[in-house]
Design a protein around this motif. Structure first.
Motif, PDB file in Angstrom:
ATOM      1  N   HIS A  99      12.881  13.420   8.262  1.00  0.00           N
ATOM      2  CA  HIS A  99      12.770  14.876   8.108  1.00  0.00           C
ATOM      3  C   HIS A  99      14.001  15.493   7.442  1.00  0.00           C
ATOM      4  CE1 HIS A  99      15.468  16.199  11.376  1.00  0.00           C
ATOM      5  NE2 HIS A  99      15.112  15.060  11.956  1.00  0.00           N
ATOM      6  N   GLN A 154       0.363  10.498   1.916  1.00  0.00           N
ATOM      7  CA  GLN A 154       1.575  10.941   2.607  1.00  0.00           C
ATOM      8  C   GLN A 154       2.537   9.766   2.614  1.00  0.00           C
ATOM      9  OE1 GLN A 154      -1.429  11.420   4.441  1.00  0.00           O
ATOM     10  NE2 GLN A 154      -1.650  13.554   3.778  1.00  0.00           N
ATOM     11  N   ARG A 210       9.811   0.733   0.792  1.00  0.00           N
ATOM     12  CA  ARG A 210       9.167   0.059   1.913  1.00  0.00           C
ATOM     13  C   ARG A 210       8.028  -0.843   1.418  1.00  0.00           C
ATOM     14  NH1 ARG A 210       6.219   4.033   5.729  1.00  0.00           N
ATOM     15  NH2 ARG A 210       4.944   4.159   3.864  1.00  0.00           N
ATOM     16  N   ASP A 233      -2.588   4.991  -3.350  1.00  0.00           N
ATOM     17  CA  ASP A 233      -3.667   5.899  -2.965  1.00  0.00           C
ATOM     18  C   ASP A 233      -3.194   7.346  -3.095  1.00  0.00           C
ATOM     19  OD1 ASP A 233      -5.967   6.985  -2.032  1.00  0.00           O
ATOM     20  OD2 ASP A 233      -5.942   5.968  -0.085  1.00  0.00           O
ATOM     21  N   ILE A 271      10.387  -2.145   8.132  1.00  0.00           N
ATOM     22  CA  ILE A 271       9.289  -2.339   9.091  1.00  0.00           C
ATOM     23  C   ILE A 271       8.371  -3.487   8.679  1.00  0.00           C
ATOM     24  CG2 ILE A 271       7.755  -0.602   8.054  1.00  0.00           C
ATOM     25  CD1 ILE A 271       6.828   0.030  10.921  1.00  0.00           C
ATOM     26  N   GLY A 272       8.187  -3.676   7.368  1.00  0.00           N
ATOM     27  CA  GLY A 272       7.331  -4.767   6.899  1.00  0.00           C
ATOM     28  C   GLY A 272       7.881  -6.121   7.330  1.00  0.00           C
ATOM     29  N   CYS A 327       4.089   8.639   5.039  1.00  0.00           N
ATOM     30  CA  CYS A 327       3.891   7.833   6.241  1.00  0.00           C
ATOM     31  C   CYS A 327       5.162   7.187   6.752  1.00  0.00           C
ATOM     32  CB  CYS A 327       2.872   6.727   6.000  1.00  0.00           C
ATOM     33  SG  CYS A 327       1.232   7.251   6.355  1.00  0.00           S
ATOM     34  N   LEU A 328       6.286   7.836   6.538  1.00  0.00           N
ATOM     35  CA  LEU A 328       7.502   7.307   7.148  1.00  0.00           C
ATOM     36  C   LEU A 328       7.429   7.625   8.628  1.00  0.00           C
ATOM     37  CD1 LEU A 328      10.185   8.414   4.527  1.00  0.00           C
ATOM     38  CD2 LEU A 328       8.974   6.237   4.706  1.00  0.00           C
ATOM     39  N   LEU A 329       7.893   6.716   9.458  1.00  0.00           N
ATOM     40  CA  LEU A 329       7.840   6.945  10.891  1.00  0.00           C
ATOM     41  C   LEU A 329       9.021   7.834  11.287  1.00  0.00           C
ATOM     42  CD1 LEU A 329       6.900   3.311  11.972  1.00  0.00           C
ATOM     43  CD2 LEU A 329       5.409   5.195  11.326  1.00  0.00           C
ATOM     44  N   PRO A 330       8.733   9.026  11.817  1.00  0.00           N
ATOM     45  CA  PRO A 330       9.793  10.031  11.997  1.00  0.00           C
ATOM     46  C   PRO A 330      10.872   9.634  12.994  1.00  0.00           C
ATOM     47  CG  PRO A 330       7.728  10.796  12.959  1.00  0.00           C
ATOM     48  CD  PRO A 330       7.409   9.553  12.187  1.00  0.00           C
ATOM     49  N   TRP A 331      10.558   8.685  13.894  1.00  0.00           N
ATOM     50  CA  TRP A 331      11.547   8.309  14.903  1.00  0.00           C
ATOM     51  C   TRP A 331      12.447   7.169  14.419  1.00  0.00           C
ATOM     52  CZ3 TRP A 331       6.277   7.956  15.371  1.00  0.00           C
ATOM     53  CH2 TRP A 331       5.738   6.684  15.243  1.00  0.00           C
ATOM     54  N   ARG A 332      12.201   6.679  13.199  1.00  0.00           N
ATOM     55  CA  ARG A 332      13.028   5.606  12.678  1.00  0.00           C
ATOM     56  C   ARG A 332      13.919   6.140  11.560  1.00  0.00           C
ATOM     57  NH1 ARG A 332      10.992  -0.028  12.270  1.00  0.00           N
ATOM     58  NH2 ARG A 332       9.826  -0.417  14.165  1.00  0.00           N
ATOM     59  N   TYR A 334       0.855  -1.187   0.000  1.00  0.00           N
ATOM     60  CA  TYR A 334       0.000   0.000   0.000  1.00  0.00           C
ATOM     61  C   TYR A 334       0.886   1.231   0.000  1.00  0.00           C
ATOM     62  CZ  TYR A 334      -4.723   1.759   1.041  1.00  0.00           C
ATOM     63  OH  TYR A 334      -5.965   2.333   0.971  1.00  0.00           O
ATOM     64  N   PHE A 377       0.612   5.380   0.376  1.00  0.00           N
ATOM     65  CA  PHE A 377      -0.349   6.384   0.811  1.00  0.00           C
ATOM     66  C   PHE A 377      -0.072   7.740   0.185  1.00  0.00           C
ATOM     67  CE2 PHE A 377       0.202   3.230   4.074  1.00  0.00           C
ATOM     68  CZ  PHE A 377      -1.083   2.935   4.451  1.00  0.00           C
ATOM     69  N   TYR A 392      17.247  10.434   9.164  1.00  0.00           N
ATOM     70  CA  TYR A 392      15.844  10.405   9.572  1.00  0.00           C
ATOM     71  C   TYR A 392      14.991  11.053   8.487  1.00  0.00           C
ATOM     72  CZ  TYR A 392      17.219   8.803  14.164  1.00  0.00           C
ATOM     73  OH  TYR A 392      17.707   8.045  15.188  1.00  0.00           O
TER      74      TYR A 392
END
Lengths: 254, 273
Positions: A133, A84, A147, A159, A99-100, A86-91, A80, A82, A131
Motif C-alpha cells: 500500500h 489487479q 513476482r 490477463d 512467494i512463488g 494481487c500483491l498480498l498486503p500483509w507481506r 500469470y 492479473f 508494504y
C-alpha cells in the motif's frame, strides 16, 4: 516444438438451469517467443483460455499442450499476471516476489538473488522492505511482473494487467513487459479489451466472437510494426489500418 | 521555532495552531468524560446520604469502597476475581480456537459445510445459557461447566464470522497461489488465513465479552466461587454493597481484557499502517 497448442478444445459450464458453452472448437498453436493477443467482447471466453493454459481449468473436450506436455494441473512453466496486482498486503515487497519460491519449495539462494536483482532492474530495490500500500499502482504492477518472472516461467499469461492503470503508466508498462518478454525469450498470451494495446504489443492477434466463444480471425502484425516499441507502434500507419480491421470485426459482435 | 506546551512538535506556526486545536479538543473530551463519572458517583453518594436514593437497594459508593478494601485485605476479592478471570480466559481461548478450527474444517470441505449448515444455524439462534442446567448435569457442579458455558456462548458465532471471512478472501489471491501449483493447504496458509486474520482478531474482542457472559451465568448456576457467585450470594443475603462491588470489579477487569486484546490486535496487524 510449439509452446502452446489447442486441439479441438471446448469448454462448457454447467449450472442448475443448463449448460453454457464458453468455448467451442478452439484450435491454435503459439510458437516459442511469440506474443499473442486475445481480443473480443466480454464473455467470449478470453480469460477461460488463459485459465486452461494455466491448468486452472480442465477442458470439457480437446487437448491442450504446453511445451509439448498435456496440461493437467498448474505448473511453474506458466506465470500469470492479473488485472489487479494481487500483491498480498500483509507481506513486504520482498516477501511478495518470493512467494512463488515458497510455494514450489525452491528456496535456493541463487534464485533469491536473481529475483532481487530483477527487482533492482525494475528500479524498485529500495521498496523491498515496504508494504504494497506504500507503492503506486504502476510500481505495484511492476512488482507483480517481478513476482511472475521470479519462478522462471517460459510462458507468461497476461490477463488485462494494465487495465486498472493510468494511460501514461500503462504505456510505460506495456513497453517494459514487451521488452522483458523479448529479452528472456518468453512466450506471452495477452488478454485485453484495448485493441491498440493488442496490436502494439503482440505478434499476432486472435479476434474472438461469443455465443459460443470461437476464434473468428487471426491477424499477423507486420514486422515493421513489431520492431517498434508499443508507444511508437501506436503512431505508425499500419497500426491504424490493422486497428480498423479488428474494430470492424468487433462491431458485429457487440 | 517558538513553541509552548500546546504547540510542541509543530513544524510551522500554522501546524502549531492545528496541533493546539487538536490537543485542546482531546482534553475537552477527556474532561467531559471525567466530569460525567464524577457527577454520577457524586450524585449517587449524596443521594444515598440525603435519602433520595435508597441506599439499602442501591448501596452507595463509600460503602462499596469500604467493602472493597475489607475484601482486598482478607484476600477474598483477589481470590474470586482470580477464579473468574482464569475461567474467562480459558473459555475465551477455547471458544475462539474451537470456533476457528470448525471454520477451517468447513472451509476445506464444502461438503461438510453444507452438511453442518442447518446445525450451525439452529445452534446459533439458540440462547446458549438455556443449556445451563444440562451442562451442570453433564459436566458437574464445578469449573468445567462454567468453562463449557463460556465456550458455548462464543464458539458458534466465531465459526460463522471466521468462515465468512475465509470465503470473502479475494478469489484472485487464491488463483495466484494456484498458478504456482500451490495445494489447498498452501492456499490456506499463504492467503486465506493471513487475509482473514484481521477478522479473526476482531472476533477476539467480541469473544472476550461473550466469554464474560458465559462465565458469569455459569457462576450464577454453579454458585461456588467467583465474581458471579459474589453477585448471587450478595443478592440472596441482601448485601447489595457486595453486588455493586462485584459489578465494579467485573467492569474494570473486562475493560482491561478488552484493551489487552485490542492492543494485541494492533500489534499483530502492524503492516496496516
Amino acid at each position: 516444438m510449439t509452446a502452446i497448442s489447442f486441439e479441438g478444445v471446448s469448454q462448457k459450464y454447467m449450472t442448475q438451469s443448463g449448460e453454457t458453452v464458453a468455448l467451442s472448437g478452439i484450435e491454435f498453436g503459439i510458437e516459442p517467443g511469440e506474443i499473442v493477443a486475445l481480443v473480443g467482447p466480454s464473455g467470449c471466453g478470453k480469460s477461460t483460455i488463459l485459465s486452461l493454459i494455466a491448468g486452472l481449468l480442465t477442458p470439457t473436450r480437446g487437448t491442450i499442450r504446453v511445451l509439448g506436455q498435456r496440461v493437467e494441473r498448474p505448473s511453474a512453466a506458466c506465470g500469470y499476471m492479473f488485472q489487479q496486482d494481487c500483491l498480498l498486503p500483509w507481506r513486504t515487497i520482498r516477501e511478495n516476489i518470493l512467494i512463488g519460491h515458497e510455494i514450489t519449495g525452491d528456496r535456493s539462494p541463487q534464485k533469491r538473488e536473481r529475483t532481487l536483482l530483477l527487482l533492482e532492474r525494475m528500479g524498485l530495490s529500495d521498496t523491498a522492505d515496504q508494504y504494497p500500500h506504500q507503492l503506486s499502482g504502476g510500481m505495484r504492477q511492476r512488482v507483480a511482473l517481478v513476482r511472475t518472472l521470479a519462478s522462471d516461467p517460459q510462458i507468461v499469461l497476461l490477463d488485462e494487467p494494465f487495465s486498472a492503470l493510468d494511460y501514461q503508466i500503462k504505456l510505460q508498462l506495456e513497453d517494459l513487459v514487451v521488452r522483458t518478454l523479448r529479452e528472456h525469450g518468453l512466450t506471452g498470451v495477452l488478454v485485453t479489451h484495448d485493441l491498440g494495446e493488442a496490436i502494439a504489443m503482440c505478434d499476432r492477434v486472435f479476434v474472438m466472437g461469443k455465443n459460443p466463444g470461437t476464434i473468428k480471425r487471426e491477424l499477423v502484425v507486420p514486422d515493421d510494426v513489431r520492431a517498434l516499441s508499443p508507444l511508437e507502434a501506436r503512431e505508425s500507419a499500419e497500426f491504424h489500418s490493422l486497428f480498423r480491421v479488428i474494430w470492424g470485426d468487433l462491431q458485429n459482435e457487440y | 521555532m517558538n513553541t509552548n506546551f500546546w504547540t510542541r512538535g509543530a513544524k510551522t506556526p500554522d501546524h502549531g495552531q492545528f496541533l493546539k486545536k487538536k490537543r485542546l479538543t482531546g482534553l475537552g473530551v477527556f474532561l467531559t468524560q471525567a466530569a460525567i463519572f464524577v457527577l454520577f458517583i457524586g450524585l449517587w453518594e449524596i443521594g444515598a446520604r440525603q435519602g433520595f436514593v435508597n441506599a439499602f437497594i442501591f448501596s452507595q459508593p463509600s460503602k462499596v469502597w469500604a467493602q472493597g478494601l475489607t475484601m482486598l485485605a482478607d484476600g477474598q476479592l483477589l481470590y474470586h476475581t482470580g477464579i473468574t478471570v482464569t475461567e474467562t480466559l480459558i473459555g475465551f481461548l477455547l471458544g475462539t480456537a474451537a470456533g476457528t478450527l470448525v471454520a477451517v474444517l468447513i472451509w476445506a470441505s464444502p461438503f461438510l459445510a453444507r452438511v453442518l449448515d442447518p446445525y450451525i444455524v439452529i445452534f446459533n439462534s439458540m440462547p446458549k445459557v438455556a443449556l445451563g442446567p444440562i451442562f451442570l448435569v453433564a459436566f458437574g457442579q464445578g469449573y468445567l461447566s462454567i468453562i463449557m458455558m463460556a465456550l458455548a456462548v462464543s464458539v458458534v458465532i466465531t465459526t460463522i464470522v471466521v468462515y465468512t471471512a475465509f470465503r470473502d478472501v479475494d478469489a484472485n489471491m487464491i488463483r495466484l497461489v494456484r498458478t504456482f501449483g500451490g495445494s489447498t493447504w498452501q492456499v490456506f496458509q499463504k492467503v486465506v488465513f493471513p487475509a482473514a486474520l484481521p477478522t479473526i482478531l476482531s472476533t477476539l474482542k467480541v469473544n472476550v465479552g461473550l466469554a464474560w457472559i458465559g462465565v458469569i451465568v455459569g457462576e450464577f448456576l454453579v454458585a461456588q466461587s467467583g465474581l458471579g457467585y459474589l453477585i448471587i450470594y450478595g443478592f440472596q443475603v441482601f448485601n447489595l454493597t457486595l453486588v455493586m462491588l462485584a459489578l465494579f470489579v467485573i467492569l474494570i477487569v473486562s475493560t482491561a481484557m478488552y484493551h489487552l486484546v485490542a492492543y494485541f490486535e494492533k500489534r499483530t496487524l502492524k503492516w496496516r499502517d
